[in-house]
Design a protein around this motif. Structure first.
Motif, PDB file in Angstrom:
ATOM      1  N   CYS A  16       3.627   5.930  -2.785  1.00 42.92           N
ATOM      2  CA  CYS A  16       4.872   6.568  -3.223  1.00 42.92           C
ATOM      3  C   CYS A  16       4.886   6.767  -4.738  1.00 42.92           C
ATOM      4  CB  CYS A  16       6.078   5.729  -2.816  1.00 42.92           C
ATOM      5  SG  CYS A  16       6.430   5.681  -1.052  1.00 42.92           S
ATOM      6  N   ILE A  17       4.545   5.717  -5.469  1.00 43.72           N
ATOM      7  CA  ILE A  17       4.588   5.768  -6.930  1.00 43.72           C
ATOM      8  C   ILE A  17       3.584   6.769  -7.473  1.00 43.72           C
ATOM      9  CG2 ILE A  17       4.132   4.413  -9.022  1.00 43.72           C
ATOM     10  CD1 ILE A  17       5.270   1.977  -7.556  1.00 43.72           C
ATOM     11  N   ALA A  18       2.437   6.917  -6.785  1.00 42.58           N
ATOM     12  CA  ALA A  18       1.368   7.786  -7.279  1.00 42.58           C
ATOM     13  C   ALA A  18       1.673   9.271  -7.119  1.00 42.58           C
ATOM     14  CB  ALA A  18       0.059   7.450  -6.569  1.00 42.58           C
ATOM     15  N   ARG A  19       2.677   9.632  -6.351  1.00 45.64           N
ATOM     16  CA  ARG A  19       2.995  11.043  -6.181  1.00 45.64           C
ATOM     17  C   ARG A  19       3.451  11.631  -7.523  1.00 45.64           C
ATOM     18  NH1 ARG A  19       3.651  12.600  -0.692  1.00 45.64           N
ATOM     19  NH2 ARG A  19       4.981  14.344  -1.305  1.00 45.64           N
ATOM     20  N   PRO A  20       2.991  12.830  -7.883  1.00 41.48           N
ATOM     21  CA  PRO A  20       3.368  13.418  -9.169  1.00 41.48           C
ATOM     22  C   PRO A  20       4.879  13.496  -9.391  1.00 41.48           C
ATOM     23  CG  PRO A  20       1.562  14.646  -8.201  1.00 41.48           C
ATOM     24  CD  PRO A  20       1.989  13.658  -7.164  1.00 41.48           C
ATOM     25  N   ALA A  21       5.629  13.807  -8.336  1.00 45.27           N
ATOM     26  CA  ALA A  21       7.083  13.883  -8.475  1.00 45.27           C
ATOM     27  C   ALA A  21       7.676  12.521  -8.803  1.00 45.27           C
ATOM     28  CB  ALA A  21       7.711  14.436  -7.198  1.00 45.27           C
ATOM     29  N   SER A  22       7.077  11.461  -8.260  1.00 45.84           N
ATOM     30  CA  SER A  22       7.551  10.109  -8.558  1.00 45.84           C
ATOM     31  C   SER A  22       7.242   9.737  -9.998  1.00 45.84           C
ATOM     32  CB  SER A  22       6.905   9.092  -7.618  1.00 45.84           C
ATOM     33  OG  SER A  22       7.245   9.341  -6.272  1.00 45.84           O
TER      34      SER A  22
ATOM     35  N   ASP B  33       0.841  -1.205   0.000  1.00 42.21           N
ATOM     36  CA  ASP B  33       0.000   0.000   0.000  1.00 42.21           C
ATOM     37  C   ASP B  33       0.874   1.253   0.000  1.00 42.21           C
ATOM     38  OD1 ASP B  33      -2.234  -1.598   0.024  1.00 42.21           O
ATOM     39  OD2 ASP B  33      -2.662  -1.324   2.155  1.00 42.21           O
ATOM     40  N   TRP B  34       1.915   1.235   0.821  1.00 46.07           N
ATOM     41  CA  TRP B  34       2.854   2.364   0.869  1.00 46.07           C
ATOM     42  C   TRP B  34       3.533   2.562  -0.471  1.00 46.07           C
ATOM     43  CZ3 TRP B  34       8.144   1.119   0.385  1.00 46.07           C
ATOM     44  CH2 TRP B  34       9.034   2.187   0.550  1.00 46.07           C
ATOM     45  N   LEU B  35       3.942   1.472  -1.117  1.00 47.52           N
ATOM     46  CA  LEU B  35       4.595   1.561  -2.423  1.00 47.52           C
ATOM     47  C   LEU B  35       3.681   2.232  -3.438  1.00 47.52           C
ATOM     48  CD1 LEU B  35       6.943   0.842  -4.317  1.00 47.52           C
ATOM     49  CD2 LEU B  35       5.874  -1.399  -4.648  1.00 47.52           C
ATOM     50  N   GLU B  36       2.416   1.869  -3.434  1.00 51.90           N
ATOM     51  CA  GLU B  36       1.459   2.492  -4.354  1.00 51.90           C
ATOM     52  C   GLU B  36       1.338   3.986  -4.085  1.00 51.90           C
ATOM     53  OE1 GLU B  36      -2.294   0.557  -4.464  1.00 51.90           O
ATOM     54  OE2 GLU B  36      -1.465  -1.392  -5.070  1.00 51.90           O
TER      55      GLU B  36
END
Length: 236
Positions: free
Chosen positions: A219-225, A214-217
């Motif tokens: 993190c990845i979903a952040r616009p900067a990522s 859930d945390w990985l999702e």
């Protein structure tokens, strides 16, 4: 205009704008840490592709900035006391950028050191162990076809480390709770990379670590990522 001529790397990868941060990298789990952080911080930077295919990272120009011959590396023309500074090692660069801006790290001393310890946890554990897992599982599978020990060793150690991260993230949005920090940025590209680059999702049993997933999702979903994961762009 800043003078970066003291850095030989700029002779091979010239700066279009020497007044902004120069990033020398490739979109690997280690490389994207810095592009993601720079995007999160909103710092202007210029990305230079260091190709493993042509061993750019072993060239004299690159080694002049990082004697270890590994990406990423940066030059900040506005370093301490207003003087240019060159840096290598992703953890050191992340800490430098966080302290330069006062962002992506807690302001209080206790929180700062707690964050740093989780950065070190990735640098000393998750990155090296998942990297070795990926090497033997994917890139050297033919060399260990009759010896399962290397894959099993790094698989099991990777799962142990994922278990530690799972416990940390239970009931937390980010590694440091409500604050997204360099601890998240340094760690999530390796969890993602062990799946995307090494095909390790099943053998590492990601499904057993729901808090991590859930945390990985998140993190990845952040616009900067979303942007930083593809910088610098690989050749077409």
């Amino acid at each position: 205009m800043a003078d970066l001529s003291a850095f030989p790397i700029t002779s091979r990868w010239p700066a279009e704008n020497p007044d902004i941060i120069q990033l020398y990298s490739l979109p690997t789990p280690n490389g994207v840490k810095i592009s993601i952080a720079l995007e999160e911080l909103g710092l202007p930077y210029e990305a230079h592709l260091i190709s493993f295919g042509t061993n750019d990272q072993k060239s004299p120009e690159f080694v002049s900035l990082n004697p270890n011959g590994r990406i990423p590396a940066v030059i900040d023309p506005n370093g301490p006391d207003g003087k240019p500074i060159g840096l290598f090692e992703s953890g050191a660069i992340l800490l430098y950028l966080a302290e330069k801006t006062g962002k992506l790290i807690p302001a209080d001393a206790a929180g700062r050191y707690e964050t740093i310890q989780w950065v070190f946890f990735q640098m000393a554990g998750i990155g090296p162990m998942l990297g070795q897992f990926g090497h033997f599982h994917k890139f050297a599978a033919d060399k260990v076809a009759n010896n399962s020990y290397p894959v099993e060793r790094y698989r099991d150690e990777g799962k142990r480390l994922l278990g530690i991260l799972e416990e940390r993230l239970k009931g937390r949005q980010w590694i440091m709770g409500d604050l997204y920090t360099i601890a998240d940025i340094t760690t999530f590209p390796w969890i993602r990379g062990a799946d995307v680059f090494y095909g390790g999702r099943e053998i590492l049993e990601y499904a057993k670590f729901p808090a991590v997933m859930d945390w990985l999702e998140r993190c990845i979903a952040r616009p900067a990522s979303e942007k930083g994961l593809n910088i610098p762009a690989r050749p077409a």
